[in-house]
Design a protein around this motif. Structure first.
Motif, PDB file in Angstrom:
ATOM      1  N   PHE A  28      -8.342   8.792  -5.717  1.00  0.00           N
ATOM      2  CA  PHE A  28      -9.338   9.089  -4.691  1.00  0.00           C
ATOM      3  C   PHE A  28      -9.107   8.234  -3.446  1.00  0.00           C
ATOM      4  O   PHE A  28      -9.188   8.719  -2.309  1.00  0.00           O
ATOM      5  N   VAL A  29      -8.825   6.947  -3.649  1.00  0.00           N
ATOM      6  CA  VAL A  29      -8.578   6.042  -2.526  1.00  0.00           C
ATOM      7  C   VAL A  29      -7.376   6.521  -1.714  1.00  0.00           C
ATOM      8  O   VAL A  29      -7.419   6.554  -0.473  1.00  0.00           O
ATOM      9  N   LEU A  30      -6.302   6.891  -2.397  1.00  0.00           N
ATOM     10  CA  LEU A  30      -5.116   7.367  -1.692  1.00  0.00           C
ATOM     11  C   LEU A  30      -5.411   8.648  -0.916  1.00  0.00           C
ATOM     12  O   LEU A  30      -4.984   8.807   0.239  1.00  0.00           O
ATOM     13  N   LYS A  31      -6.170   9.541  -1.533  1.00  0.00           N
ATOM     14  CA  LYS A  31      -6.511  10.805  -0.875  1.00  0.00           C
ATOM     15  C   LYS A  31      -7.373  10.560   0.353  1.00  0.00           C
ATOM     16  O   LYS A  31      -7.097  11.077   1.441  1.00  0.00           O
ATOM     17  N   GLU A  32      -8.423   9.771   0.190  1.00  0.00           N
ATOM     18  CA  GLU A  32      -9.352   9.516   1.296  1.00  0.00           C
ATOM     19  C   GLU A  32      -8.688   8.708   2.407  1.00  0.00           C
ATOM     20  O   GLU A  32      -9.053   8.838   3.575  1.00  0.00           O
ATOM     21  N   GLY A  33      -7.724   7.881   2.042  1.00  0.00           N
ATOM     22  CA  GLY A  33      -7.026   7.076   3.040  1.00  0.00           C
ATOM     23  C   GLY A  33      -5.860   7.793   3.684  1.00  0.00           C
ATOM     24  O   GLY A  33      -5.203   7.238   4.577  1.00  0.00           O
ATOM     25  N   LYS A 113     -12.423  -6.614 -21.010  1.00  0.00           N
ATOM     26  CA  LYS A 113     -11.899  -5.260 -20.810  1.00  0.00           C
ATOM     27  C   LYS A 113     -11.817  -4.925 -19.318  1.00  0.00           C
ATOM     28  O   LYS A 113     -12.264  -3.883 -18.850  1.00  0.00           O
ATOM     29  N   MET A 114     -11.205  -5.851 -18.594  1.00  0.00           N
ATOM     30  CA  MET A 114     -11.116  -5.765 -17.145  1.00  0.00           C
ATOM     31  C   MET A 114      -9.800  -5.114 -16.729  1.00  0.00           C
ATOM     32  O   MET A 114      -8.757  -5.369 -17.326  1.00  0.00           O
ATOM     33  N   VAL A 115      -9.873  -4.276 -15.714  1.00  0.00           N
ATOM     34  CA  VAL A 115      -8.677  -3.668 -15.121  1.00  0.00           C
ATOM     35  C   VAL A 115      -8.485  -4.262 -13.728  1.00  0.00           C
ATOM     36  O   VAL A 115      -9.446  -4.410 -12.970  1.00  0.00           O
ATOM     37  N   ILE A 116      -7.235  -4.612 -13.405  1.00  0.00           N
ATOM     38  CA  ILE A 116      -6.918  -5.083 -12.057  1.00  0.00           C
ATOM     39  C   ILE A 116      -5.890  -4.150 -11.433  1.00  0.00           C
ATOM     40  O   ILE A 116      -4.844  -3.885 -12.015  1.00  0.00           O
ATOM     41  N   TRP A 117      -6.217  -3.652 -10.264  1.00  0.00           N
ATOM     42  CA  TRP A 117      -5.272  -2.863  -9.465  1.00  0.00           C
ATOM     43  C   TRP A 117      -4.968  -3.650  -8.207  1.00  0.00           C
ATOM     44  O   TRP A 117      -5.875  -4.045  -7.465  1.00  0.00           O
ATOM     45  N   ARG A 118      -3.695  -3.917  -7.959  1.00  0.00           N
ATOM     46  CA  ARG A 118      -3.339  -4.592  -6.713  1.00  0.00           C
ATOM     47  C   ARG A 118      -3.319  -3.581  -5.581  1.00  0.00           C
ATOM     48  O   ARG A 118      -2.724  -2.504  -5.705  1.00  0.00           O
ATOM     49  N   PHE A 119      -3.971  -3.927  -4.499  1.00  0.00           N
ATOM     50  CA  PHE A 119      -4.104  -3.036  -3.353  1.00  0.00           C
ATOM     51  C   PHE A 119      -3.589  -3.762  -2.117  1.00  0.00           C
ATOM     52  O   PHE A 119      -4.337  -4.255  -1.288  1.00  0.00           O
ATOM     53  N   HIS A 120      -2.283  -3.849  -2.022  1.00  0.00           N
ATOM     54  CA  HIS A 120      -1.640  -4.588  -0.941  1.00  0.00           C
ATOM     55  C   HIS A 120      -0.912  -3.666   0.036  1.00  0.00           C
ATOM     56  O   HIS A 120      -1.291  -3.541   1.196  1.00  0.00           O
ATOM     57  N   ASP A 121       0.119  -2.996  -0.452  1.00  0.00           N
ATOM     58  CA  ASP A 121       0.912  -2.126   0.410  1.00  0.00           C
ATOM     59  C   ASP A 121       0.071  -0.981   0.971  1.00  0.00           C
ATOM     60  O   ASP A 121       0.163  -0.649   2.161  1.00  0.00           O
ATOM     61  N   TYR A 122      -0.750  -0.386   0.112  1.00  0.00           N
ATOM     62  CA  TYR A 122      -1.611   0.703   0.565  1.00  0.00           C
ATOM     63  C   TYR A 122      -2.673   0.200   1.536  1.00  0.00           C
ATOM     64  O   TYR A 122      -3.030   0.887   2.495  1.00  0.00           O
ATOM     65  N   CYS A 123      -3.158  -1.000   1.313  1.00  0.00           N
ATOM     66  CA  CYS A 123      -4.171  -1.598   2.182  1.00  0.00           C
ATOM     67  C   CYS A 123      -3.634  -1.715   3.606  1.00  0.00           C
ATOM     68  O   CYS A 123      -4.328  -1.397   4.582  1.00  0.00           O
ATOM     69  N   HIS A 124      -2.380  -2.167   3.720  1.00  0.00           N
ATOM     70  CA  HIS A 124      -1.766  -2.314   5.036  1.00  0.00           C
ATOM     71  C   HIS A 124      -1.301  -0.975   5.604  1.00  0.00           C
ATOM     72  O   HIS A 124      -0.999  -0.886   6.802  1.00  0.00           O
ATOM     73  N   SER A 125      -1.254   0.064   4.759  1.00  0.00           N
ATOM     74  CA  SER A 125      -0.815   1.381   5.218  1.00  0.00           C
ATOM     75  C   SER A 125      -1.966   2.233   5.733  1.00  0.00           C
ATOM     76  O   SER A 125      -1.742   3.302   6.322  1.00  0.00           O
ATOM     77  N   LEU A 126      -3.195   1.787   5.496  1.00  0.00           N
ATOM     78  CA  LEU A 126      -4.345   2.519   6.018  1.00  0.00           C
ATOM     79  C   LEU A 126      -4.290   2.529   7.543  1.00  0.00           C
ATOM     80  O   LEU A 126      -3.722   1.649   8.177  1.00  0.00           O
ATOM     81  N   LYS A 127      -4.899   3.540   8.137  1.00  0.00           N
ATOM     82  CA  LYS A 127      -5.006   3.631   9.589  1.00  0.00           C
ATOM     83  C   LYS A 127      -6.492   3.539   9.954  1.00  0.00           C
ATOM     84  O   LYS A 127      -7.220   4.487   9.735  1.00  0.00           O
ATOM     85  N   PRO A 128      -6.940   2.413  10.488  1.00  0.00           N
ATOM     86  CA  PRO A 128      -6.151   1.232  10.821  1.00  0.00           C
ATOM     87  C   PRO A 128      -5.854   0.385   9.589  1.00  0.00           C
ATOM     88  O   PRO A 128      -6.488   0.558   8.542  1.00  0.00           O
ATOM     89  N   ASP A 129      -4.884  -0.530   9.730  1.00  0.00           N
ATOM     90  CA  ASP A 129      -4.587  -1.522   8.701  1.00  0.00           C
ATOM     91  C   ASP A 129      -5.897  -2.233   8.356  1.00  0.00           C
ATOM     92  O   ASP A 129      -6.551  -2.810   9.233  1.00  0.00           O
ATOM     93  N   ALA A 130      -6.294  -2.177   7.088  1.00  0.00           N
ATOM     94  CA  ALA A 130      -7.595  -2.727   6.700  1.00  0.00           C
ATOM     95  C   ALA A 130      -7.731  -4.207   7.006  1.00  0.00           C
ATOM     96  O   ALA A 130      -8.810  -4.682   7.374  1.00  0.00           O
ATOM     97  N   VAL A 131      -6.647  -4.953   6.859  1.00  0.00           N
ATOM     98  CA  VAL A 131      -6.729  -6.400   7.057  1.00  0.00           C
ATOM     99  C   VAL A 131      -6.911  -6.762   8.523  1.00  0.00           C
ATOM    100  O   VAL A 131      -7.850  -7.470   8.895  1.00  0.00           O
ATOM    101  N   SER A 132      -6.008  -6.288   9.389  1.00  0.00           N
ATOM    102  CA  SER A 132      -6.126  -6.641  10.799  1.00  0.00           C
ATOM    103  C   SER A 132      -7.418  -6.096  11.387  1.00  0.00           C
ATOM    104  O   SER A 132      -8.081  -6.763  12.199  1.00  0.00           O
TER     105      SER A 132
END
Length: 279
Positions: A28-33, A113-132
């Motif tokens: 969903f995140v990839l689709k919406e982004g 029972k925790m799941v961790i997803w790293r969201f680094h490359d996709y985070c910076h690929s959002l328009k705009p870059d989520a971090v900056s």
């Protein structure tokens, strides 16, 4: 007995709470982004199962022990973290042999029972870059921010006042600085996180900013370049915010972006904070 079946609820235009699995939310995140799945990326599930039903989401920079325990208290079993879980870029468990701390962390995650997803490359690929974007938003610089551009032109301010503004707006207790505190700063190069020496120095060479703002650096690379540049008379300064605190606004904004799109899931941003105590 009242009929509460999904079909009955839909028939009567009632809101039906949807259960989401980890994989469904990732998709969903990839689709919406508007993001295309990357063939080579560190953005993978680091621990846990993709088919697990999500009880709550925590966004953060680093999935520290404190973050994991707080997530468990909040009944949130899915952590979306910008940076590694296990102390190296690719989260290799054998990065250091017989790592007792890593094993204890894995055991704690398994326990909850925790799941961790790293969201680094996709985070910076959002328009705009989520971090900056997140940093610019928190610093109240959105009117000067352009998507895809590391340069911002702000109203002229002294380096001293710029440092004070960043500390206050970003909630940072201490920064490191090279420069003349009375220097006028207008052209800002904003590089939160760890862009690396070549990118930091090439940005300084190409853009000629008044001040280079970074998250972290190798002291023997960019810092020495800035020191020598100043010795040659160049009016350029350097502000080092710290890695975690410089990118945290991005994960905070990501949670703000995602929550309205997933109203059935509680999404909370928890700051992992600065790991250092300044003496």
């Amino acid at each position: 007995m009242i009929n509460l079946s999904p079909a009955f609820a839909k028939e009567n235009n009632w809101s039906v709470k949807k259960q989401w699995t980890v994989q469904e939310i990732m998709d969903f995140v990839l689709k919406e982004g508007g993001l295309t799945p990357l063939k080579e990326t560190v953005d993978m599930i680091k621990i846990g199962k993709a088919d697990q039903v999500v009880t709550g989401i925590i966004s953060t920079m680093f999935p520290t022990i404190a973050i994991i325990e707080e997530a468990a208290k909040r009944n949130a079993n899915f952590i979306i973290a910008h940076e590694p879980s296990f102390y190296n870029h690719n989260d290799k468990s054998d990065w250091v042999k017989n790592n007792a701390v890593l094993k204890k962390k894995q055991d704690l995650l398994d326990k909850h029972k925790m799941v961790i997803w790293r969201f680094h490359d996709y985070c910076h690929s959002l328009k705009p870059d989520a971090v900056s974007y997140g940093v610019a938003k928190k610093a109240n610089w959105l009117s000067y921010y352009k998507t895809g551009d590391v340069m911002l032109k702000i109203p002229a301010v002294t380096l001293q006042n710029l440092v004070s503004h960043l500390k206050k707006s970003l909630g940072i207790s201490h920064v490191r600085v090279i420069g003349d505190m009375q220097q006028s700063c207008e052209r800002i190069a904003l590089l939160p996180g760890a862009w690396g020496g070549p990118m930091q120095v090439s940005t300084a060479e190409k853009e000629k900013p008044d001040v280079l703002i970074v998250g972290e650096l190798s002291e023997w690379e960019t810092a020495e370049y800035i020191r020598d540049a100043r010795s040659f008379g160049q009016k350029i300064s350097l502000i080092i915010l710290g890695h975690a605190v410089s990118e945290e606004p991005g994960m905070e904004w990501f949670a703000e972006w995602l929550q309205p799109k997933l109203p059935d899931v509680k999404i909370t941003h928890l700051a992992s904070g600065d790991p250092f105590t300044w003496l």
